[in-house]
Design a protein around this motif. Structure first.
Motif, PDB file in Angstrom:
ATOM      1  N   HIS A  12       0.830  -1.207   0.000  1.00 56.43           N
ATOM      2  CA  HIS A  12       0.000   0.000   0.000  1.00 56.43           C
ATOM      3  C   HIS A  12       0.863   1.255   0.000  1.00 56.43           C
ATOM      4  CE1 HIS A  12      -2.927   3.033   1.195  1.00 56.43           C
ATOM      5  NE2 HIS A  12      -2.124   3.338   2.208  1.00 56.43           N
ATOM      6  N   SER A  13       1.880   1.294   0.873  1.00 57.73           N
ATOM      7  CA  SER A  13       2.729   2.478   0.953  1.00 57.73           C
ATOM      8  C   SER A  13       3.524   2.680  -0.330  1.00 57.73           C
ATOM      9  CB  SER A  13       3.682   2.353   2.150  1.00 57.73           C
ATOM     10  OG  SER A  13       2.982   2.447   3.371  1.00 57.73           O
ATOM     11  N   LEU A  14       4.041   1.588  -0.896  1.00 60.55           N
ATOM     12  CA  LEU A  14       4.785   1.688  -2.145  1.00 60.55           C
ATOM     13  C   LEU A  14       3.894   2.192  -3.282  1.00 60.55           C
ATOM     14  CD1 LEU A  14       6.874  -1.622  -2.005  1.00 60.55           C
ATOM     15  CD2 LEU A  14       7.750   0.708  -1.771  1.00 60.55           C
ATOM     16  N   ALA A  15       2.661   1.690  -3.340  1.00 66.69           N
ATOM     17  CA  ALA A  15       1.742   2.100  -4.410  1.00 66.69           C
ATOM     18  C   ALA A  15       1.382   3.572  -4.290  1.00 66.69           C
ATOM     19  CB  ALA A  15       0.483   1.236  -4.375  1.00 66.69           C
ATOM     20  N   VAL A  16       1.102   4.021  -3.069  1.00 70.74           N
ATOM     21  CA  VAL A  16       0.752   5.429  -2.859  1.00 70.74           C
ATOM     22  C   VAL A  16       1.912   6.326  -3.263  1.00 70.74           C
ATOM     23  CG1 VAL A  16       0.271   7.185  -1.112  1.00 70.74           C
ATOM     24  CG2 VAL A  16      -0.975   5.024  -1.085  1.00 70.74           C
ATOM     25  N   ALA A  17       3.133   5.951  -2.845  1.00 72.12           N
ATOM     26  CA  ALA A  17       4.306   6.767  -3.185  1.00 72.12           C
ATOM     27  C   ALA A  17       4.520   6.819  -4.687  1.00 72.12           C
ATOM     28  CB  ALA A  17       5.540   6.202  -2.490  1.00 72.12           C
ATOM     29  N   ALA A  18       4.440   5.666  -5.338  1.00 71.52           N
ATOM     30  CA  ALA A  18       4.694   5.614  -6.781  1.00 71.52           C
ATOM     31  C   ALA A  18       3.677   6.441  -7.560  1.00 71.52           C
ATOM     32  CB  ALA A  18       4.684   4.169  -7.263  1.00 71.52           C
ATOM     33  N   PHE A  19       2.407   6.251  -7.273  1.00 72.85           N
ATOM     34  CA  PHE A  19       1.385   6.912  -8.077  1.00 72.85           C
ATOM     35  C   PHE A  19       1.191   8.378  -7.706  1.00 72.85           C
ATOM     36  CE2 PHE A  19       0.344   2.487  -8.938  1.00 72.85           C
ATOM     37  CZ  PHE A  19       0.128   2.537 -10.303  1.00 72.85           C
ATOM     38  N   SER A  20       1.731   8.791  -6.573  1.00 74.04           N
ATOM     39  CA  SER A  20       1.574  10.196  -6.202  1.00 74.04           C
ATOM     40  C   SER A  20       2.440  11.117  -7.044  1.00 74.04           C
ATOM     41  CB  SER A  20       1.896  10.391  -4.714  1.00 74.04           C
ATOM     42  OG  SER A  20       3.233  10.036  -4.432  1.00 74.04           O
ATOM     43  N   THR A  21       3.404  10.567  -7.795  1.00 79.97           N
ATOM     44  CA  THR A  21       4.185  11.428  -8.695  1.00 79.97           C
ATOM     45  C   THR A  21       3.355  11.939  -9.865  1.00 79.97           C
ATOM     46  OG1 THR A  21       4.969   9.505  -9.945  1.00 79.97           O
ATOM     47  CG2 THR A  21       6.345  10.248  -8.125  1.00 79.97           C
ATOM     48  N   ILE A  22       2.150  11.402 -10.003  1.00 76.78           N
ATOM     49  CA  ILE A  22       1.239  11.888 -11.046  1.00 76.78           C
ATOM     50  C   ILE A  22       1.054  13.397 -10.950  1.00 76.78           C
ATOM     51  CG2 ILE A  22      -1.205  11.893 -11.736  1.00 76.78           C
ATOM     52  CD1 ILE A  22      -1.264   8.901 -11.155  1.00 76.78           C
ATOM     53  N   VAL A  23       0.950  13.918  -9.733  1.00 79.08           N
ATOM     54  CA  VAL A  23       0.605  15.333  -9.544  1.00 79.08           C
ATOM     55  C   VAL A  23       1.704  16.248 -10.064  1.00 79.08           C
ATOM     56  CG1 VAL A  23       0.055  17.103  -7.855  1.00 79.08           C
ATOM     57  CG2 VAL A  23      -0.840  14.806  -7.576  1.00 79.08           C
ATOM     58  N   GLU A  24       2.945  15.962  -9.669  1.00 76.85           N
ATOM     59  CA  GLU A  24       4.061  16.811 -10.080  1.00 76.85           C
ATOM     60  C   GLU A  24       4.134  16.938 -11.597  1.00 76.85           C
ATOM     61  OE1 GLU A  24       8.916  16.508 -10.405  1.00 76.85           O
ATOM     62  OE2 GLU A  24       7.829  15.119  -9.110  1.00 76.85           O
ATOM     63  N   TRP A  25       4.073  15.811 -12.277  1.00 79.72           N
ATOM     64  CA  TRP A  25       4.252  15.824 -13.725  1.00 79.72           C
ATOM     65  C   TRP A  25       2.991  16.274 -14.440  1.00 79.72           C
ATOM     66  CZ3 TRP A  25       8.950  14.727 -16.091  1.00 79.72           C
ATOM     67  CH2 TRP A  25       9.979  14.404 -15.193  1.00 79.72           C
ATOM     68  N   TYR A  26       1.848  16.103 -13.826  1.00 81.22           N
ATOM     69  CA  TYR A  26       0.620  16.653 -14.399  1.00 81.22           C
ATOM     70  C   TYR A  26       0.754  18.163 -14.534  1.00 81.22           C
ATOM     71  CZ  TYR A  26      -4.212  18.197 -14.853  1.00 81.22           C
ATOM     72  OH  TYR A  26      -5.364  18.804 -15.286  1.00 81.22           O
ATOM     73  N   GLY A 160       0.668  11.075 -15.158  1.00 79.98           N
ATOM     74  CA  GLY A 160       0.336  12.472 -14.927  1.00 79.98           C
ATOM     75  C   GLY A 160       0.457  13.292 -16.191  1.00 79.98           C
ATOM     76  N   ALA A 161       1.525  13.040 -16.958  1.00 84.16           N
ATOM     77  CA  ALA A 161       1.683  13.740 -18.234  1.00 84.16           C
ATOM     78  C   ALA A 161       0.570  13.374 -19.201  1.00 84.16           C
ATOM     79  CB  ALA A 161       3.048  13.399 -18.839  1.00 84.16           C
ATOM     80  N   LEU A 162       0.183  12.088 -19.195  1.00 80.14           N
ATOM     81  CA  LEU A 162      -0.909  11.642 -20.065  1.00 80.14           C
ATOM     82  C   LEU A 162      -2.221  12.321 -19.681  1.00 80.14           C
ATOM     83  CD1 LEU A 162      -1.980   9.737 -22.261  1.00 80.14           C
ATOM     84  CD2 LEU A 162      -2.253   7.988 -20.497  1.00 80.14           C
ATOM     85  N   LEU A 163      -2.477  12.414 -18.386  1.00 83.55           N
ATOM     86  CA  LEU A 163      -3.674  13.130 -17.935  1.00 83.55           C
ATOM     87  C   LEU A 163      -3.631  14.588 -18.388  1.00 83.55           C
ATOM     88  CD1 LEU A 163      -4.202  11.818 -14.292  1.00 83.55           C
ATOM     89  CD2 LEU A 163      -5.747  11.500 -16.233  1.00 83.55           C
ATOM     90  N   ALA A 164      -2.443  15.193 -18.255  1.00 86.00           N
ATOM     91  CA  ALA A 164      -2.305  16.598 -18.631  1.00 86.00           C
ATOM     92  C   ALA A 164      -2.582  16.809 -20.111  1.00 86.00           C
ATOM     93  CB  ALA A 164      -0.905  17.100 -18.271  1.00 86.00           C
ATOM     94  N   VAL A 165      -1.940  15.974 -20.940  1.00 81.99           N
ATOM     95  CA  VAL A 165      -2.127  16.169 -22.374  1.00 81.99           C
ATOM     96  C   VAL A 165      -3.532  15.760 -22.803  1.00 81.99           C
ATOM     97  CG1 VAL A 165      -1.244  13.905 -23.084  1.00 81.99           C
ATOM     98  CG2 VAL A 165      -1.037  15.845 -24.639  1.00 81.99           C
ATOM     99  N   GLY A 166      -4.083  14.723 -22.171  1.00 83.25           N
ATOM    100  CA  GLY A 166      -5.435  14.297 -22.510  1.00 83.25           C
ATOM    101  C   GLY A 166      -6.477  15.338 -22.154  1.00 83.25           C
ATOM    102  N   ILE A 167      -6.381  15.883 -20.939  1.00 91.01           N
ATOM    103  CA  ILE A 167      -7.333  16.913 -20.507  1.00 91.01           C
ATOM    104  C   ILE A 167      -7.142  18.182 -21.336  1.00 91.01           C
ATOM    105  CG2 ILE A 167      -7.947  18.439 -18.585  1.00 91.01           C
ATOM    106  CD1 ILE A 167      -7.437  16.035 -16.730  1.00 91.01           C
ATOM    107  N   ILE A 279      -0.545   9.958 -27.525  1.00 93.87           N
ATOM    108  CA  ILE A 279      -0.073   8.645 -27.980  1.00 93.87           C
ATOM    109  C   ILE A 279       1.348   8.394 -27.485  1.00 93.87           C
ATOM    110  CG2 ILE A 279       0.474   7.244 -30.015  1.00 93.87           C
ATOM    111  CD1 ILE A 279      -1.733   8.828 -31.493  1.00 93.87           C
ATOM    112  N   ALA A 280       2.197   9.419 -27.564  1.00 93.71           N
ATOM    113  CA  ALA A 280       3.575   9.277 -27.098  1.00 93.71           C
ATOM    114  C   ALA A 280       3.630   8.994 -25.603  1.00 93.71           C
ATOM    115  CB  ALA A 280       4.363  10.549 -27.425  1.00 93.71           C
ATOM    116  N   ALA A 281       2.742   9.631 -24.829  1.00 95.12           N
ATOM    117  CA  ALA A 281       2.715   9.404 -23.381  1.00 95.12           C
ATOM    118  C   ALA A 281       2.349   7.959 -23.055  1.00 95.12           C
ATOM    119  CB  ALA A 281       1.729  10.366 -22.724  1.00 95.12           C
ATOM    120  N   VAL A 282       1.420   7.384 -23.794  1.00 96.31           N
ATOM    121  CA  VAL A 282       1.047   5.980 -23.589  1.00 96.31           C
ATOM    122  C   VAL A 282       2.249   5.074 -23.855  1.00 96.31           C
ATOM    123  CG1 VAL A 282      -0.400   4.096 -24.425  1.00 96.31           C
ATOM    124  CG2 VAL A 282      -1.395   6.369 -24.093  1.00 96.31           C
ATOM    125  N   ALA A 283       3.002   5.384 -24.891  1.00 98.61           N
ATOM    126  CA  ALA A 283       4.186   4.584 -25.216  1.00 98.61           C
ATOM    127  C   ALA A 283       5.199   4.615 -24.070  1.00 98.61           C
ATOM    128  CB  ALA A 283       4.823   5.105 -26.503  1.00 98.61           C
TER     129      ALA A 283
END
Length: 428
Positions: A12-26, A160-167, A279-283
């Protein structure tokens, strides 16, 4: 303690830490993907407005190493968890206020200055984000899976980058230009503020790093992390700087600058450029864990050396290809650049953190990796755009990547292997 006895964090802690980098790069990729829109909204459009927008990105990025030193002191002295909670709280506030800013049409040139101020706050808060998360994942992962688990932070960053470009693409596609410039541009920043707030809530449930707990029990927590890092980790700082320099310029020029390049030097519109970047972000998301896993099996050094050679050989051709005018050429060039950058980020994350022991690790990363990111990440999109505008030389961004790759190649060749499976020793 033998490697097999090294404590690991709960999933749980590892998953939260890993996926929380979404915000910075978003947030940071949102700014670059939305650069042409923001240039109109905050700088009035017209000649030079895009350069001003990218210049603001570069200036704000110079706040990143300052923030890194501030947050690394907290992380190395008071704990990784405290550091990550504080940084994301500041990020939440910065994104929310950005979404509420007045535009150039409302207050004139003051709008651009207010945006720059908020970008500086964001750059400061982001300073401790990625390095803190990577150190936390490295310290809490099983030794034989450090590359894979640390690379998950890079993959999540690209989410996070994918969310940014998608939105961004959805917002631009679904709104008339007048409404987009009037109020629609605020939507992606409001989404980012909500995302950051949810990450703070998730991080509050994380355990502390077992490495920091060990330091507390052993009484080895550095009293002055900055002085400790400069005294004991100078070589690691230099190696981390070189690895991060390559990772930063391949990512920020090879991925996040590409939409601006395609709309200014190429023949694509904002909408097409943003969808191509999606598309590039998905890759990148797909390739990142594979490269992390590969580095666990064959070592960090051979992967880094190979990617360094690829970074020297390929980017100039890819930028020339993207400027050729067809959507297929643009897609091919963007995909190659994205895969290259994603691969470097994947192995670079764990390789930089492994240059240091636990004591003073985050400060060492701040002095090496984050300083390199400020220079080769924040400044290079602006320099690339400036050179292309002044000279019309469309291969120039790719040549910038090649120059850095050639410069750091000797460091890569001299690296001591840190992956445990190579049996050449590792820093724990």
């Amino acid at each position: 303690m033998r490697p097999s006895e090294t404590p690991v964090l709960p999933p749980h802690s590892l998953a939260v830490a890993a996926f929380s980098t979404i915000v910075e790069w978003y947030d940071f990729t949102l700014y670059l993907y939305f650069a042409t829109v923001l240039s109109r909204v905050f700088y009035g459009g017209g000649s030079g407005s895009l350069l001003l927008t990218l210049g603001g990105f570069a200036i704000a990025y110079l706040m990143r190493p300052i923030g890194a030193l501030f947050f690394s002191h907290i992380g190395d002295k008071y704990g990784r968890r405290h550091m990550m909670l504080l940084s994301v709280a500041l990020m939440t506030a910065a994104m929310l206020v950005t979404a509420l800013l007045p535009t150039h049409a409302m207050v004139g040139p003051a709008a651009g200055w207010l945006l720059l101020l908020l970008r500086c706050v964001m750059g400061f808060s982001v300073g401790g984000e990625y390095t803190g998360v990577v150190a936390y994942l490295l310290e809490g992962a099983p030794r034989h899976r450090r590359g894979l688990i640390a690379s998950s932070a890079s993959a999540a960053s690209e989410v996070g980058a994918l969310l940014a470009v998608g939105i961004s693409a959805l917002t631009v596609s679904l709104m008339p230009a007048a409404k987009l410039d009037d109020w629609g541009w605020r939507i992606p920043f409001l989404v980012g503020a909500a995302l950051a707030a949810s990450v703070w809530i998730a991080r509050s449930t994380m355990h502390e790093s077992p490495e920091f707990v060990r330091q507390q029990a052993a009484g080895t927590v550095p009293e002055l992390p900055f002085r400790h890092a400069l005294r004991h980790h100078r070589a690691g700082i230099a190696r981390g700087f070189a690895i991060s320099a390559l990772g930063s310029i391949t990512y920020y020029v090879g991925i996040t600058y590409v939409p601006s390049f395609l709309t200014s030097a190429g023949n694509l519109g904002e909408r097409e450029s943003l969808w191509l970047s999606t598309i590039a972000a998905v890759a990148v998301i797909l390739v990142t864990p594979l490269i992390g896993l590969l580095s666990d099996h064959i070592g960090r050094k051979p992967v880094l050396v190979t990617l360094c050679l690829g970074s020297a050989a390929l980017p100039a051709t890819m930028f020339t290809l993207m400027a050729g005018g067809t959507a297929n050429h643009a897609l091919a060039g963007a995909l190659v650049l994205a895969l290259l950058a994603g691969a470097v980020s994947a192995v670079g994350a764990v390789a930089t953190a492994e240059q240091f022991p636990g004591e003073g690790r985050i400060t060492g990363l701040a002095l090496g990796a984050t300083m390199a990111t400020a220079i080769f990440g924040g400044l290079t999109p602006y320099v690339a755009q400036l050179v292309v505008e002044r000279t019309g030389w469309t291969s120039a961004p790719g040549l910038m990547i090649a120059i850095v790759a050639i410069a750091v190649l000797p460091v890569m060749l001299l690296l001591r292997e840190t992956a445990p499976k190579t049996h050449q020793g590792s820093i724990s």
